[in-house]
Design a protein around this motif. Structure first.
Motif, mmCIF file in Angstrom:
data_model
loop_
_atom_site.group_PDB
_atom_site.id
_atom_site.type_symbol
_atom_site.label_atom_id
_atom_site.label_comp_id
_atom_site.label_asym_id
_atom_site.label_seq_id
_atom_site.Cartn_x
_atom_site.Cartn_y
_atom_site.Cartn_z
ATOM 1 N N VAL A 168 18.852 29.044 -32.808
ATOM 2 C CA VAL A 168 19.995 28.074 -32.282
ATOM 3 C C VAL A 168 21.182 28.013 -33.346
ATOM 4 O O VAL A 168 22.403 28.419 -32.731
ATOM 5 N N ALA A 211 28.581 31.983 -32.279
ATOM 6 C CA ALA A 211 29.865 31.638 -31.533
ATOM 7 C C ALA A 211 31.112 31.207 -32.232
ATOM 8 O O ALA A 211 32.182 31.101 -31.686
ATOM 9 N N ALA A 212 30.786 30.326 -33.134
ATOM 10 C CA ALA A 212 31.784 29.759 -33.991
ATOM 11 C C ALA A 212 32.559 30.617 -35.047
ATOM 12 O O ALA A 212 33.247 30.253 -35.783
ATOM 13 N N VAL A 267 24.868 29.250 -32.705
ATOM 14 C CA VAL A 267 26.092 28.554 -32.991
ATOM 15 C C VAL A 267 26.890 29.151 -33.957
ATOM 16 O O VAL A 267 28.240 29.161 -33.643
#
Length: 582
Positions: A120, A127-128, A124
């Motif tokens: 996870v 995505a960032a 993240v």
């Protein structure tokens, strides 16, 4: 071209590579897959033991990550799966979390949850678009980190290769406890471990391309069976579940998400950095482009899937990647061959795996640990810069003393502080001309270098900003005070001053004002257009005078020489004729 490929290939680069697969690559991929699998089987079982899990979990933890990386990864050669560093960090993290999770019976559950959490964190990061964070780990930090990991790996196996119950709240306490109990060493276990360790080094020396680790462990199992060493107290792996890992949803209430997050973040940072460094090392010169953000997606998906198949956090293996490359791997198809062979082992080779002695696996871990210590690289760092050697050794010590996560944090902070130290106290020098050498050079570098009479050409080898602005002014004024002849012009060679902030602009203007009060003209050369545009709105250009801002050193020196000629009726001493009369 990459830009002309369909959008789906951006997120499924493996499928794009498969679409362009060439038939003559297959033999290399098959041979590489068989070679890597032979090396991988005992290695990942040993890494599962490091993580505190049954040896078979190492084999389980190969399947989903390799399969997903085939589709999502951008490297053609990278071997993903259990790895020594993440295994050791898993052991540290799970051990710390177990007190809150209710005891050792939840160990496998917490390890699986940690894998999901690591995944996870990576997703993240994807995505960032945080792939750039790998730049925080400098080469000295990574070398020192590997040294520290090697020490921790060796200490973690002291009990297995001696059959002693080694205890301690820290690494050095474990060493003290081991030394206090060493007289109670189980001799058959220690002798077998020493023999396996010697055989591993010998195999690597004589036949480095042969899967020596598998052959040595099979030999150790045969020795245990032939001589009935189990009757003499020699421990073996024992019953190995046959078949493939089942999909299982872990109990997410076992640990608190905020408690697991720091450990997951640490493993994700270290594992991702290892992925990128290894992938880039094997992509150079081969036309591959390693997308750091896509690698975050691949590593994240691999770890999340692994958590749901009773695995533990994984990363990439440099040793298996090297082996696959040497054996002729061309694409990730070789990983599919590895998966097929691991499935066959899980389905049919249980009785063989059960006879692997624990001492042999411990010796294999120690062998792998010693291979992490790169002595030639340490020597290279020492020759390059003493401060970087200090960072390397301090990182290693921090990892051993404070643990993996705290050690990595300490190392990153130390690297940043060293960078700031060098930026805030850079090299500064005065330039002049050297007979027979084109251009201007430091007066300190050449014994026959000579400054131009009345002209001080000053160079400050760093961007100027708030942290070094005072240091810049101090060095500039010292250079003026130490000049051999009275200074008429102070010429700043701004080639290294590529970045500047408002504090630095104020410092430049203060220096200009101080020099002006002394009758010295401030000028600048090699001012790039970007720097000029930054200085113009501040009023600094107007204070200096646009005619005293030059694009090159020769034009600045020529302008000074002409003014000197007009004032004194002769060219200044120290300026070459080709500069004033081009």
């Amino acid at each position: 071209m990459t830009s002309e490929r369909p959008l789906w290939e951006r997120f499924l680069p493996g499928m794009g590579a498969l679409k362009r697969y060439q038939r003559d690559w297959l033999s290399g991929d098959v041979v590489a897959g068989v070679t890597v699998a032979a090396y991988l089987v005992p290695q990942v079982m040993a890494y599962a033991v490091i993580a505190g899990l049954p040896a078979v979990v190492g084999l389980w933890a190969v399947l989903a990550p390799m399969f997903l990386y085939f589709f999502l990864g951008t490297s053609r050669k990278l071997s993903i799966g259990p790895e020594s560093t993440t295994a050791l960090m898993t052991a540290a993290g799970v051990g710390a979390l177990l007190s809150a999770a209710g005891g050792p019976e939840h160990y496998a559950e917490v390890a699986a949850l940690l894998a999901i959490a690591v995944g996870v964190v990576c997703l993240v990061g994807f995505a960032a678009r945080l792939g750039f964070l790998t730049t925080l780990l400098s080469r000295p930090v990574l070398i020192g980190y590997l040294i520290g990991i090697a020490v921790l790996m060796i200490v973690s196996q002291l009990g297995k290769v001696t059959k002693l119950n080694v205890e301690g709240e820290s690494t050095w306490r474990e060493v003290v406890d081991f030394l206090g109990k060493i007289e109670q060493t189980h001799l058959p276990t220690a002798l077998l471990a020493a023999g396996v360790l010697a055989a591993l080094y010998l195999a690597a020396w004589i036949a480095p391309k042969v899967p020596g680790s598998l052959l040595v462990l099979l030999g150790a199992a045969a020795v245990v069976s032939l001589f009935g060493l189990r009757d003499h107290g020699l421990a073996v792996i024992g019953e190995v579940p046959q078949g493939l890992p089942a999909f299982r949803i872990p109990d997410f209430s076992t640990v608190d998400v905020w408690a697991i997050l720091p450990y997951a973040a640490g493993i994700a940072i270290v594992g991702f950095s290892d992925n990128i460094l290894t992938a880039r090392a094997f992509a150079s010169g081969r036309g591959e482009v390693i997308d750091s953000n896509q690698e975050l997606l691949a590593l994240g998906a691999a770890n999340v899937a692994n958590g749901f198949f009773q695995g533990f956090p994984v990363s990439s293996s440099g040793s298996r990647t090297v082996l696959g490359d040497a054996a002729g791997a061309r694409t990730q198809v070789h990983a599919l061959v590895v998966i097929a062979l691991v499935v066959m082992v899980l389905m049919f080779a249980g009785p063989v795996l059960e006879s692997f002695p624990n001492a042999a696996l411990g010796a294999l871990v120690i062998y792998a640990a010693t291979r992490l210590i790169d002595v030639p690289e340490i020597i290279r760092i020492a020759r390059f810069r003493k401060s970087e050697l200090i960072i390397t050794l301090a990182t290693a010590a921090a990892v051993v003393i404070f643990g993996v996560l705290a050690g990595i944090g300490f190392a990153i902070v130390l690297s940043i502080l060293d960078l700031l130290r060098r930026i805030t106290r850079p090299y500064a020098d005065v330039l002049g001309y050297v007979p027979g050498v084109p251009g201007m050079h430091s007066l300190d570098d050449y014994a026959d270098a000579r400054a131009v009479d009345g002209l001080l050409v000053f160079r400050y080898d760093a961007p100027i900003f708030f942290a070094n602005a005072d240091d810049f002014v101090q060095h500039a004024l010292e250079a003026v005070a130490e000049a051999d002849t009275p200074v008429q012009w102070f010429l700043l060679n701004a080639e290294a001053n590529t970045e500047i902030d408002l504090t630095a602009v104020d410092a430049l203007d203060e220096l200009r004002a101080q020099l002006q009060r002394r009758g010295i003209k401030f000028a600048m050369a090699r001012v790039k257009r970007d720097l000029y545009r930054r200085l113009e709105p501040t009023g600094f250009i107007e204070h200096v005078g646009p005619e005293f801002i030059f694009e090159t050193l020769p034009t600045a020196v020529r302008a000074y020489a002409k003014r000197y000629l007009a004032r004194h009726g002769r060219w200044p001493d120290g300026v070459p004729r080709e500069v004033v009369e081009p």
